[in-house]
Design an enzyme around this catalytic site. Sequence first.
Site, mmCIF file in Angstrom:
data_model
loop_
_atom_site.group_PDB
_atom_site.id
_atom_site.type_symbol
_atom_site.label_atom_id
_atom_site.label_comp_id
_atom_site.label_asym_id
_atom_site.label_seq_id
_atom_site.Cartn_x
_atom_site.Cartn_y
_atom_site.Cartn_z
ATOM 1 N N HIS A 39 0.762 -1.124 0.024
ATOM 2 C CA HIS A 39 0.156 -0.188 -0.111
ATOM 3 C C HIS A 39 0.870 1.168 -0.124
ATOM 4 C CE1 HIS A 39 -4.044 -1.452 0.066
ATOM 5 N NE2 HIS A 39 -3.969 -1.959 1.110
ATOM 6 N N TYR A 50 -8.547 5.558 -3.744
ATOM 7 C CA TYR A 50 -9.161 4.547 -2.533
ATOM 8 C C TYR A 50 -10.719 4.614 -2.913
ATOM 9 C CZ TYR A 50 -8.860 0.755 0.726
ATOM 10 O OH TYR A 50 -8.754 -0.528 1.459
#
Length: 221
Positions: A39, A50
């Site tokens: 990430h 996101y």
Amino acid sequence: MIIQNAFWDGKQMVFGDGDGTIFRDFTSRDDVIGHELTHAVTQFTANLIYENQPGALNESISDVFGIMVKQYKLGKPAAEANWILAEGIWGPGINGRGLRDMQNPGTAYNDPKIGKDPQPAHMKDYKKLPNTADGDYGGVHINSGIPNKAFYLAATKIGGNSWDGAGPIWYETLTGGKLKSNATFQQFADLTVLNAGPHASQVVAAWKEVGISAKSGRSEL
């Protein structure tokens, strides 16, 4: 405070100890650590938004590199490898093998206490969810099953070790500078084909099996 999760918060990784009933210790799984590290890589490269499809790609890419950490440590080639992310993370008595199954999305767990794994494995089953916390921001952890399955298929079709075959293709796609922060599954798939070199036909076939017709050199990339 008991943290029942693991996450990258934009600056650091956080790993819960679990409660021993629903979850075990998150730091005990190398693939979970690899997932969260990825990430951070994604944030500082493609910076995939996101939510919705780019968010699902964000989660899938973390699953991809997390599972390769596990496979590399065990020395298992793609065809013999275990494709269950966070295997054994569930507490005693929970009917689950892990958090996600990249080979067979939607089959990782099924228990009255936690529900059934909701991941689809094909675009025909893509779940349109609200872009809210309750809706998993458009299904980022749910629809990631589709690109997860595509990576599994690409890795096994190419053969050998996932980190030698499909892995470098996915890494170049993430870090090569052409992937937009709002990329769709289609755009990501097209770029993987563009980066696949001699393995392009296997990558095209992998995406086709999950309902995406991938092509290289598309103008919108």
